[in-house]
Design an enzyme around this catalytic site. Structure first.
Site, short mmCIF file in Angstrom:
data_model
loop_
_atom_site.label_atom_id
_atom_site.label_comp_id
_atom_site.label_asym_id
_atom_site.label_seq_id
_atom_site.Cartn_x
_atom_site.Cartn_y
_atom_site.Cartn_z
N TRP A 1 47.06 45.10 39.17
CA TRP A 1 46.28 44.99 37.94
C TRP A 1 44.92 45.65 38.02
O TRP A 1 44.31 45.93 37.00
CB TRP A 1 46.08 43.51 37.59
CG TRP A 1 45.51 42.70 38.73
CD1 TRP A 1 46.21 41.95 39.64
CD2 TRP A 1 44.13 42.60 39.13
NE1 TRP A 1 45.36 41.40 40.57
CE2 TRP A 1 44.09 41.77 40.27
CE3 TRP A 1 42.94 43.13 38.63
CZ2 TRP A 1 42.88 41.47 40.92
CZ3 TRP A 1 41.74 42.82 39.28
CH2 TRP A 1 41.72 42.00 40.41
N ASN A 2 44.39 45.90 39.23
CA ASN A 2 42.99 46.32 39.32
C ASN A 2 42.76 47.77 38.87
O ASN A 2 41.67 48.11 38.42
CB ASN A 2 42.42 46.09 40.73
CG ASN A 2 43.22 46.78 41.81
OD1 ASN A 2 44.38 47.14 41.63
ND2 ASN A 2 42.60 46.96 42.96
N LYS B 1 57.24 48.55 37.52
CA LYS B 1 57.03 47.14 37.23
C LYS B 1 55.53 46.88 37.38
O LYS B 1 55.03 46.73 38.49
CB LYS B 1 57.85 46.27 38.21
CG LYS B 1 57.97 44.80 37.77
CD LYS B 1 56.73 44.02 38.07
CE LYS B 1 56.85 42.58 37.61
NZ LYS B 1 55.52 41.92 37.60
N PRO B 2 54.78 46.87 36.25
CA PRO B 2 53.34 46.66 36.36
C PRO B 2 53.00 45.19 36.59
O PRO B 2 53.84 44.30 36.43
CB PRO B 2 52.82 47.13 34.99
CG PRO B 2 53.96 46.86 34.06
CD PRO B 2 55.22 47.06 34.88
N ALA B 3 51.74 44.94 36.94
CA ALA B 3 51.28 43.57 37.13
C ALA B 3 51.36 42.80 35.82
O ALA B 3 51.10 43.36 34.75
CB ALA B 3 49.84 43.56 37.65
N GLY C 1 49.61 46.39 46.69
CA GLY C 1 49.29 44.98 46.50
C GLY C 1 48.98 44.31 47.82
O GLY C 1 48.58 44.96 48.79
N SER C 2 49.21 43.01 47.86
CA SER C 2 48.85 42.24 49.05
C SER C 2 49.78 42.54 50.22
O SER C 2 50.95 42.91 50.03
CB SER C 2 48.90 40.74 48.74
OG SER C 2 50.23 40.29 48.64
N GLU D 1 50.91 50.45 50.05
CA GLU D 1 49.44 50.48 50.12
C GLU D 1 49.00 49.04 49.97
O GLU D 1 49.05 48.46 48.89
CB GLU D 1 48.88 51.36 49.00
CG GLU D 1 47.44 51.76 49.24
CD GLU D 1 46.46 50.93 48.43
OE1 GLU D 1 45.92 49.96 49.01
OE2 GLU D 1 46.25 51.22 47.26
N LEU D 2 48.61 48.44 51.10
CA LEU D 2 48.44 47.00 51.17
C LEU D 2 46.96 46.60 51.29
O LEU D 2 46.08 47.36 50.93
CB LEU D 2 49.28 46.45 52.32
CG LEU D 2 50.76 46.87 52.29
CD1 LEU D 2 51.51 46.33 53.50
CD2 LEU D 2 51.44 46.42 51.00
N CYS E 1 40.77 47.60 46.60
CA CYS E 1 41.30 47.44 47.95
C CYS E 1 40.48 48.18 48.99
O CYS E 1 40.59 47.89 50.18
CB CYS E 1 42.75 47.91 48.01
SG CYS E 1 42.99 49.60 47.40
N GLU F 1 39.80 39.30 53.00
CA GLU F 1 39.38 40.18 51.92
C GLU F 1 38.86 39.33 50.75
O GLU F 1 39.52 38.38 50.32
CB GLU F 1 40.56 41.05 51.47
CG GLU F 1 40.21 42.11 50.47
CD GLU F 1 41.40 42.99 50.14
OE1 GLU F 1 41.19 44.14 49.73
OE2 GLU F 1 42.56 42.54 50.32
#
Length: 465
Positions: A136-137, A160-162, A213-214, A235-236, A269, A369
């Protein structure tokens, strides 16, 4: 796309107002979308690179033509200041422009054979249908930097978006279709995250899953993808250090620290999470930083003077508050900020930009984080100590440092375990450069020539004469 009776309201995190209501897809809907992506791939992968390039270029132009509309949409569903949203649209579109050109540069090669009666040819082809799960960011840029190289390579692509920010994705896909990218080639699905994630990872049609994401969710998706041995790019999470050496240009360091730490209210991130400052200049740096941060304005993103927008939701807000309180209880002092505005009824949460001094290793903020506008300052005496503090994390996405000494600068760069490093630079992201992390911060790279590699398979042909 099949419309179901299940819907979800998308709310503005700055005001609590309903921005729009969207339909959610069922398990059957998602399966159908995946099946369509296979049909789309069969035709799209056979088009010429020049054709794909032209359609991507048209998509890029349409996005820029609709910049104001898309930026307003991002601000409405994400909350970030409008000036940042406009920057994201341009940045995100840049990936499409870049890969419109890279589509024409997917080369193979011939290899000298070990026999005069053989010829060896190596070719590259699209990996197949790709599924993306995006955060979402950055609801535009996190999509385009995955979709652009995938489409350029000849893959079909499902997004699949947030659930907090699906509207930007929907509009981007609509513009892609207007640009001539077939509907079966570029799709968006919204619905239960767990269900869709399993559909993507367990499908034998989907050949690659790309996720931002996470780290915990990324690990789960990797495990699920192992059942079909599909490719993944991840990309975490990050926990970026920012080192200020004693010879640093402090005015530059402060300016770049603010740019890194407080963009999107610290909800990025790669933003600086730990400020590691040489003890000889700590007080001067902290004073300059606090003065700069104090001038940042908190508010609704549509206000042109707003610098810091809302926190996306209550979970994010609670985590930030918890880290600040933990640091205070363990002896940290607040130089500026540390206050909050929340309205539980509306569901709006704001954290005033904060600088913490006297932060120590036992504080949670040094190990988790934050994803919020909080800058913790700790100190070091030797550069090796600073590097050790910086590397003391399972993450390795981005790191920053400030020094005017080129020998020391090269030494720091070579010893930081991070995929992205900014030297006297708090904003290193660029479409033409590879973005990605080391250790538990991910697999693969996005952007630059490296970004298309993850969407290509290598095929070796040995020809007997």
């Amino acid at each position: 796309m099949t419309v179901t009776t299940k819907t979800i309201e998308i709310k503005n995190p700055a005001t609590g107002e309903i921005v729009d209501t969207i339909s959610l897809q069922t398990e059957q809907d998602v399966k159908a979308a995946i099946e369509r992506s296979e049909a789309g791939y069969r035709t799209w992968s056979k088009t010429t690179a020049e054709d794909r390039s032209k359609r991507l270029r048209t998509w890029y132009n349409l996005i820029l033509e609709h910049k104001a509309e898309l930026a307003a949409l991002i601000t409405a569903e994400n909350g970030k200041p409008l000036k940042e949203a406009e920057g994201e649209v341009v940045y995100g579109a840049g990936y499409i422009e870049w890969y419109a050109e890279e589509a024409k540069r997917v080369y193979g090669r011939t290899v000298p054979a070990s026999s005069t009666e053989k010829r060896i040819v190596v070719t590259r082809q699209a990996v197949g249908p790709v599924a993306a799960i995006t955060p979402w960011n950055f609801p535009a840029a996190m999509i385009t930097r995955k979709a652009a190289p995938a489409l350029a390579a000849g893959c079909s692509f499902i997004i699949k978006p947030a659930p907090d920010t699906p509207l930007t994705a929907i509009r981007l896909v609509e513009l892609g279709h207007e640009a001539g990218i077939p509907e079966d080639v570029l799709q968006v699905v919204n619905g239960d995250s767990v269900m869709i994630g399993k559909q993507f990872t367990e499908s034998t049609i989907i050949q690659k899953v790309t996720f931002t994401g996470s780290t915990n969710v990324g690990k789960l998706l990797m495990k699920q993808s192992a059942t079909t041995v599909k490719q993944v790019s991840m990309e975490l999470g990050g926990h970026a250090p920012l080192i200020i050496d004693e010879d640093a240009n402090l005015d530059l360091a402060v300016k770049q620290t603010v740019a890194s730490k407080y963009r999107n209210a610290g909800q990025t991130c790669i933003c600086a999470n730990r400020l590691i400052v040489h003890e000889a200049i700590k007080d001067e740096f902290a004073s300059k930083l606090a003065a700069e941060v104090k001038s940042l304005e908190v508010g609704i993103g549509t206000n042109p003077t707003t610098d810091i927008g809302p926190i996306i939701n209550k979970n994010g807000f609670d985590k930030i508050v918890s880290q600040i309180n933990d640091a205070k209880e363990k002896g940290a002092s607040i130089l500026v900020g540390g206050s909050f505005d929340q309205d539980e009824e509306k569901g709006t949460y704001f954290v005033h930009p904060t600088v913490l001094d006297g932060v120590t290793d036992e504080m949670t903020i040094m190990h988790e984080e934050t994803f919020g506008p909080v800058a913790p300052i700790t100190t070091f005496t030797s550069i090796d100590d600073a590097i050790a503090i910086a590397n003391d994390t399972p993450f390795g996405l981005a790191a920053y440092y400030f020094t005017e000494n080129y020998r020391r600068g090269l030494y720091i760069a070579e010893n930081l375990d991070y995929g992205i490093i900014g030297w006297n630079d708090g904003g290193p992201s660029a479409v033409q450069a590879p973005f990605g992390g080391m250790k538990e911060s991910g697999i693969g790279r996005e952007g630059g020539p490296e970004g298309i590699e993850g969407y290509l398979e290598t095929k070796y042909l040995s020809i007997g004469l």
